[in-house]
Scaffold this motif. Structure first.
Motif, PDB file in Angstrom:
ATOM      1  N   SER A  76       0.897  -1.106  -0.095  1.00  0.00           N
ATOM      2  CA  SER A  76       0.045  -0.089  -0.106  1.00  0.00           C
ATOM      3  C   SER A  76       0.745   1.231  -0.111  1.00  0.00           C
ATOM      4  N   THR A  77       0.204   2.334  -0.545  1.00  0.00           N
ATOM      5  CA  THR A  77       1.100   3.598  -0.409  1.00  0.00           C
ATOM      6  C   THR A  77       0.229   4.631   0.028  1.00  0.00           C
ATOM      7  N   LEU A  78       0.844   5.495   0.668  1.00  0.00           N
ATOM      8  CA  LEU A  78       0.104   6.815   1.155  1.00  0.00           C
ATOM      9  C   LEU A  78       0.798   8.003   0.773  1.00  0.00           C
ATOM     10  N   THR A  79       0.156   8.797   0.141  1.00  0.00           N
ATOM     11  CA  THR A  79       0.741  10.118  -0.041  1.00  0.00           C
ATOM     12  C   THR A  79       0.296  11.325   0.580  1.00  0.00           C
ATOM     13  N   VAL A  80       1.323  11.980   1.264  1.00  0.00           N
ATOM     14  CA  VAL A  80       0.968  13.195   1.906  1.00  0.00           C
ATOM     15  C   VAL A  80       1.224  14.505   0.742  1.00  0.00           C
ATOM     16  N   SER A  81      -0.098  15.195   0.439  1.00  0.00           N
ATOM     17  CA  SER A  81      -0.222  16.069  -0.593  1.00  0.00           C
ATOM     18  C   SER A  81       0.188  17.398  -0.067  1.00  0.00           C
ATOM     19  N   ASN A  82       0.532  18.486  -1.006  1.00  0.00           N
ATOM     20  CA  ASN A  82       0.944  19.786  -0.807  1.00  0.00           C
ATOM     21  C   ASN A  82       1.072  20.104   0.682  1.00  0.00           C
ATOM     22  N   MET A  83       2.272  19.527   1.118  1.00  0.00           N
ATOM     23  CA  MET A  83       2.661  19.419   2.669  1.00  0.00           C
ATOM     24  C   MET A  83       3.010  20.549   3.182  1.00  0.00           C
ATOM     25  N   SER A  84       2.438  20.948   4.360  1.00  0.00           N
ATOM     26  CA  SER A  84       2.736  22.136   5.205  1.00  0.00           C
ATOM     27  C   SER A  84       3.497  21.655   6.687  1.00  0.00           C
ATOM     28  N   PRO A  85       4.117  22.428   7.396  1.00  0.00           N
ATOM     29  CA  PRO A  85       4.782  22.083   8.590  1.00  0.00           C
ATOM     30  C   PRO A  85       3.848  21.249   9.566  1.00  0.00           C
ATOM     31  N   GLU A  86       2.640  21.370   9.509  1.00  0.00           N
ATOM     32  CA  GLU A  86       1.688  20.917  10.235  1.00  0.00           C
ATOM     33  C   GLU A  86       1.619  19.429  10.035  1.00  0.00           C
ATOM     34  N   ASP A  87       1.967  18.834   8.807  1.00  0.00           N
ATOM     35  CA  ASP A  87       2.116  17.215   8.448  1.00  0.00           C
ATOM     36  C   ASP A  87       3.215  16.935   9.035  1.00  0.00           C
ATOM     37  N   SER A  88       4.066  17.336   9.459  1.00  0.00           N
ATOM     38  CA  SER A  88       5.160  16.908  10.223  1.00  0.00           C
ATOM     39  C   SER A  88       4.885  15.814  11.311  1.00  0.00           C
ATOM     40  N   SER A  89       5.192  14.484  11.044  1.00  0.00           N
ATOM     41  CA  SER A  89       4.548  13.544  11.929  1.00  0.00           C
ATOM     42  C   SER A  89       5.379  12.309  11.382  1.00  0.00           C
ATOM     43  N   ILE A  90       5.097  11.295  12.409  1.00  0.00           N
ATOM     44  CA  ILE A  90       5.394   9.911  12.084  1.00  0.00           C
ATOM     45  C   ILE A  90       4.314   9.228  11.342  1.00  0.00           C
ATOM     46  N   TYR A  91       4.375   8.686  10.172  1.00  0.00           N
ATOM     47  CA  TYR A  91       3.431   7.826   9.560  1.00  0.00           C
ATOM     48  C   TYR A  91       3.641   6.628   9.649  1.00  0.00           C
ATOM     49  N   LEU A  92       2.487   5.995  10.266  1.00  0.00           N
ATOM     50  CA  LEU A  92       2.731   4.428  10.374  1.00  0.00           C
ATOM     51  C   LEU A  92       1.600   3.653   9.667  1.00  0.00           C
ATOM     52  N   CYS A  93       2.146   2.557   8.738  1.00  0.00           N
ATOM     53  CA  CYS A  93       1.118   1.567   8.519  1.00  0.00           C
ATOM     54  C   CYS A  93       1.060   0.337   9.376  1.00  0.00           C
ATOM     55  N   SER A  94      -0.127  -0.344   9.479  1.00  0.00           N
ATOM     56  CA  SER A  94      -0.577  -1.417  10.371  1.00  0.00           C
ATOM     57  C   SER A  94      -1.143  -2.428   9.413  1.00  0.00           C
ATOM     58  N   VAL A  95      -1.208  -3.698   9.920  1.00  0.00           N
ATOM     59  CA  VAL A  95      -1.936  -4.826   9.082  1.00  0.00           C
ATOM     60  C   VAL A  95      -2.523  -5.697  10.261  1.00  0.00           C
ATOM     61  N   GLU A  96      -3.534  -6.001   9.739  1.00  0.00           N
ATOM     62  CA  GLU A  96      -4.474  -7.136  10.577  1.00  0.00           C
ATOM     63  C   GLU A  96      -4.561  -8.298   9.749  1.00  0.00           C
TER      64      GLU A  96
END
Lengths: 116, 111
Positions: A76-96
């Protein structure tokens, strides 16, 4: 458990650009999830990505900002678009792995994103 | 009211003591409950899951669930410095079909 990898592990990006995060699992899974963890905070679900259907987004998250692809049962892919400083985070994928809603979720190592 | 609440930290215990971490939840229909451990700079790691009322033990860890009181806890016996981490309570909310996390409790075990 499951072996989950994410790419990139970290990145520093400029405001207004986009970043695509990849999540790869070592075996086929039905349900994949994307979370955000902002500095000093807990995890917030962005969306659920099931293969063969459109991603389901949580309140406060929209497809234009966080488009998700789920082309097969291991990726899977996640795109973070048109980024701003507020998007600064850790992005995690998980599975079940079981496919049963409410079963155990296992997390990837995360992608640490800094937006300048 | 937050959907999943954890006791405010940070929590500090001496090595060898019992650490008690508590969590309450609002969705009465919830059926699945999880404790994750997160070291600084790392992703969450599953410690325990519990589905039924009562106690569930795994080594030094015991999870306790009381659905009538909407309460779940984690006990860590013989605490070690390596247990120092943030512990996240997570509840599968059947109403929203999502895993909801508490804010976490930071635990420090002092040698």
């Amino acid at each position: 458990s499951a072996v989950i990898s994410q790419k990139p592990s970290r990145d520093i990006c400029q405001r207004g650009t986009s970043l695509t995060i990849q999540c790869q699992v070592d075996s086929q899974v039905t349900m994949m999830f994307w979370y955000r963890q902002q500095p000093g905070q807990s995890l917030t679900l962005i969306a659920t990505a099931n293969q063969g259907s459109e991603a389901t987004y949580e309140s406060g998250f929209v497809i234009d900002k966080f488009p998700i692809s789920r082309p097969n049962l291991t990726f899977s892919t996640l795109t973070v678009s048109n980024m701003s400083p507020e998007d600064s985070s850790i992005y995690l994928c998980s599975v079940e792995r079981s496919g049963r809603a409410g079963d155990t979720q296992y997390f990837g190592p995360g992608t640490r994103l800094t937006v300048l | 009211q937050k959907e999943v609440e954890q006791n405010s930290g940070p929590l500090s215990v001496p090595e060898g003591a019992i650490a008690s971490l508590n969590c309450t939840y609002s969705d009465r229909g919830s059926q699945s409950f999880f404790w994750y451990r997160q070291y600084s700079g790392k992703s969450p790691e599953l410690i325990m899951f519990i589905y039924s009322n009562g106690d569930k033990e795994d080594g030094r860890f015991t999870a306790q669930l009381n659905k009538a009181s909407q309460y779940v806890s984690l006990l860590i016996r013989d605490s070690q410095p390596s247990d120092s981490a943030t512990y996240l309570c997570a509840v599968w909310e059947t109403s929203g079909s999502r895993l909801t996390f508490g804010e976490g409790t930071q635990l420090t075990v002092n040698p």
